[in-house]
Design a protein around this motif. Structure first.
Motif, PDB file in Angstrom:
ATOM      1  N   THR A  63       0.828  -1.203   0.000  1.00 22.45           N
ATOM      2  CA  THR A  63       0.000   0.000   0.000  1.00 22.45           C
ATOM      3  C   THR A  63       0.864   1.254   0.000  1.00 22.45           C
ATOM      4  N   CYS A  64       0.263   2.332  -0.458  1.00 25.55           N
ATOM      5  CA  CYS A  64       0.911   3.636  -0.392  1.00 25.55           C
ATOM      6  C   CYS A  64       0.284   4.394   0.776  1.00 25.55           C
ATOM      7  N   PRO A  65       1.108   4.941   1.673  1.00 25.98           N
ATOM      8  CA  PRO A  65       0.548   5.650   2.828  1.00 25.98           C
ATOM      9  C   PRO A  65      -0.080   7.007   2.490  1.00 25.98           C
ATOM     10  N   SER A  66       0.189   7.521   1.290  1.00 23.91           N
ATOM     11  CA  SER A  66      -0.284   8.859   0.937  1.00 23.91           C
ATOM     12  C   SER A  66      -1.494   8.881   0.019  1.00 23.91           C
ATOM     13  N   CYS A  67      -1.834   7.746  -0.588  1.00 27.69           N
ATOM     14  CA  CYS A  67      -2.989   7.721  -1.485  1.00 27.69           C
ATOM     15  C   CYS A  67      -3.670   6.361  -1.389  1.00 27.69           C
ATOM     16  N   THR A  68      -4.646   6.118  -2.230  1.00 26.06           N
ATOM     17  CA  THR A  68      -5.412   4.869  -2.157  1.00 26.06           C
ATOM     18  C   THR A  68      -4.871   3.777  -3.072  1.00 26.06           C
ATOM     19  N   LEU A  69      -3.808   4.044  -3.794  1.00 24.59           N
ATOM     20  CA  LEU A  69      -3.287   3.040  -4.719  1.00 24.59           C
ATOM     21  C   LEU A  69      -2.640   1.876  -3.979  1.00 24.59           C
ATOM     22  N   ARG A  70      -2.739   0.696  -4.609  1.00 26.81           N
ATOM     23  CA  ARG A  70      -2.119  -0.515  -4.073  1.00 26.81           C
ATOM     24  C   ARG A  70      -1.497  -1.280  -5.234  1.00 26.81           C
ATOM     25  N   ILE A  71      -0.448  -2.012  -4.963  1.00 26.19           N
ATOM     26  CA  ILE A  71       0.152  -2.856  -5.984  1.00 26.19           C
ATOM     27  C   ILE A  71       0.179  -4.305  -5.497  1.00 26.19           C
ATOM     28  N   MET A  72       0.182  -5.222  -6.457  1.00 26.22           N
ATOM     29  CA  MET A  72       0.327  -6.638  -6.128  1.00 26.22           C
ATOM     30  C   MET A  72       1.786  -7.005  -6.349  1.00 26.22           C
ATOM     31  N   VAL A  73       2.405  -7.582  -5.335  1.00 24.99           N
ATOM     32  CA  VAL A  73       3.814  -7.963  -5.398  1.00 24.99           C
ATOM     33  C   VAL A  73       3.892  -9.419  -5.858  1.00 24.99           C
ATOM     34  N   ILE A  74       4.642  -9.646  -6.923  1.00 25.65           N
ATOM     35  CA  ILE A  74       4.829 -10.985  -7.462  1.00 25.65           C
ATOM     36  C   ILE A  74       6.151 -11.518  -6.917  1.00 25.65           C
ATOM     37  N   TYR A  75       6.102 -12.633  -6.190  1.00 27.61           N
ATOM     38  CA  TYR A  75       7.315 -13.173  -5.572  1.00 27.61           C
ATOM     39  C   TYR A  75       7.166 -14.656  -5.280  1.00 27.61           C
ATOM     40  N   GLU A  76       8.286 -15.299  -5.073  1.00 30.59           N
ATOM     41  CA  GLU A  76       8.335 -16.683  -4.619  1.00 30.59           C
ATOM     42  C   GLU A  76       8.861 -16.660  -3.193  1.00 30.59           C
ATOM     43  N   GLU A  77       8.191 -17.333  -2.288  1.00 27.93           N
ATOM     44  CA  GLU A  77       8.573 -17.309  -0.884  1.00 27.93           C
ATOM     45  C   GLU A  77      10.016 -17.763  -0.672  1.00 27.93           C
ATOM     46  N   GLU A  78      10.464 -18.755  -1.448  1.00 29.76           N
ATOM     47  CA  GLU A  78      11.819 -19.267  -1.262  1.00 29.76           C
ATOM     48  C   GLU A  78      12.898 -18.249  -1.649  1.00 29.76           C
ATOM     49  N   ASP A  79      12.523 -17.185  -2.378  1.00 26.53           N
ATOM     50  CA  ASP A  79      13.480 -16.152  -2.758  1.00 26.53           C
ATOM     51  C   ASP A  79      13.584 -15.017  -1.731  1.00 26.53           C
ATOM     52  N   LEU A  80      12.752 -15.046  -0.699  1.00 24.47           N
ATOM     53  CA  LEU A  80      12.749 -13.975   0.310  1.00 24.47           C
ATOM     54  C   LEU A  80      13.919 -14.137   1.275  1.00 24.47           C
ATOM     55  N   PRO A  81      14.454 -13.015   1.768  1.00 27.26           N
ATOM     56  CA  PRO A  81      15.453 -13.100   2.842  1.00 27.26           C
ATOM     57  C   PRO A  81      14.813 -13.713   4.085  1.00 27.26           C
ATOM     58  N   GLU A  82      15.637 -14.281   4.939  1.00 27.78           N
ATOM     59  CA  GLU A  82      15.138 -14.849   6.193  1.00 27.78           C
ATOM     60  C   GLU A  82      14.617 -13.735   7.099  1.00 27.78           C
ATOM     61  N   LEU A  83      13.591 -14.055   7.860  1.00 29.07           N
ATOM     62  CA  LEU A  83      13.088 -13.112   8.860  1.00 29.07           C
ATOM     63  C   LEU A  83      14.078 -13.021  10.014  1.00 29.07           C
ATOM     64  N   PRO A  84      14.268 -11.818  10.564  1.00 30.33           N
ATOM     65  CA  PRO A  84      15.119 -11.709  11.751  1.00 30.33           C
ATOM     66  C   PRO A  84      14.401 -12.347  12.939  1.00 30.33           C
ATOM     67  N   PRO A  85      15.142 -12.827  13.926  1.00 29.90           N
ATOM     68  CA  PRO A  85      14.465 -13.405  15.094  1.00 29.90           C
ATOM     69  C   PRO A  85      13.676 -12.337  15.837  1.00 29.90           C
ATOM     70  N   ASP A  86      12.536 -12.746  16.387  1.00 33.42           N
ATOM     71  CA  ASP A  86      11.740 -11.830  17.217  1.00 33.42           C
ATOM     72  C   ASP A  86      12.554 -11.458  18.445  1.00 33.42           C
ATOM     73  N   ASP A  87      12.310 -10.284  18.995  1.00 32.89           N
ATOM     74  CA  ASP A  87      12.987  -9.877  20.229  1.00 32.89           C
ATOM     75  C   ASP A  87      12.726 -10.882  21.342  1.00 32.89           C
ATOM     76  N   ASP A  88      11.488 -11.394  21.417  1.00 29.08           N
ATOM     77  CA  ASP A  88      11.147 -12.366  22.448  1.00 29.08           C
ATOM     78  C   ASP A  88      11.946 -13.653  22.271  1.00 29.08           C
ATOM     79  N   GLU A  89      12.065 -14.104  21.006  1.00 30.55           N
ATOM     80  CA  GLU A  89      12.831 -15.319  20.734  1.00 30.55           C
ATOM     81  C   GLU A  89      14.305 -15.106  21.067  1.00 30.55           C
ATOM     82  N   GLU A  90      14.816 -13.944  20.684  1.00 27.49           N
ATOM     83  CA  GLU A  90      16.220 -13.623  20.936  1.00 27.49           C
ATOM     84  C   GLU A  90      16.487 -13.562  22.441  1.00 27.49           C
ATOM     85  N   GLU A  91      15.559 -12.942  23.163  1.00 20.63           N
ATOM     86  CA  GLU A  91      15.690 -12.827  24.617  1.00 20.63           C
ATOM     87  C   GLU A  91      15.632 -14.206  25.276  1.00 20.63           C
ATOM     88  N   ALA A  92      14.713 -15.049  24.825  1.00 19.30           N
ATOM     89  CA  ALA A  92      14.583 -16.396  25.379  1.00 19.30           C
ATOM     90  C   ALA A  92      15.839 -17.214  25.101  1.00 19.30           C
TER      91      ALA A  92
END
Length: 103
Positions: A63-92
């Motif tokens: 989404t765009c925070p300044s207007c009503t336009l939206r785009i569809m993102v075309i991607y493959e999940e396996e191509d995404l960077p890894e998620l960083p660990p949650d603060d809770d997970e890191e703390e644990a």
């Protein structure tokens, strides 16, 4: 009943697709490793934005925070960077390591 359900689903699908400004390949978007988000220029002058977490959750609409336009993102999940660990997970994990060190 089946025809009604199919008709309703079709109408919903058309409304969602019609409200999409553009389909954009994730490779054409800019990735920010600091806040774990992808952005893409919007015609209004601002930027469409979607977070890495949203993408991993299966979201594909930026989404765009300044207007009503939206785009569809075309991607493959396996191509995404890894998620960083949650603060809770890191703390644990840190607490667990400290516990192991004490023993």
């Amino acid at each position: 009943k089946r025809l009604r359900k199919s008709s309703c689903e079709y109408v919903y699908h058309v409304k969602v697709i019609m409200s999409i400004y553009e389909e954009v390949e994730i490779e054409d978007m800019k990735y920010d490793p600091v806040d774990f988000s992808y952005t893409y220029p919007c015609p209004c002058g601002d930027r469409f934005r979607i977070t890495l977490e949203e993408l991993w959750d299966g979201e594909d609409i930026a989404t765009c925070p300044s207007c009503t336009l939206r785009i569809m993102v075309i991607y493959e999940e396996e191509d995404l960077p890894e998620l960083p660990p949650d603060d809770d997970e890191e703390e644990a994990l840190s607490e667990r390591l400290e516990t192991l060190k004490v023993r």
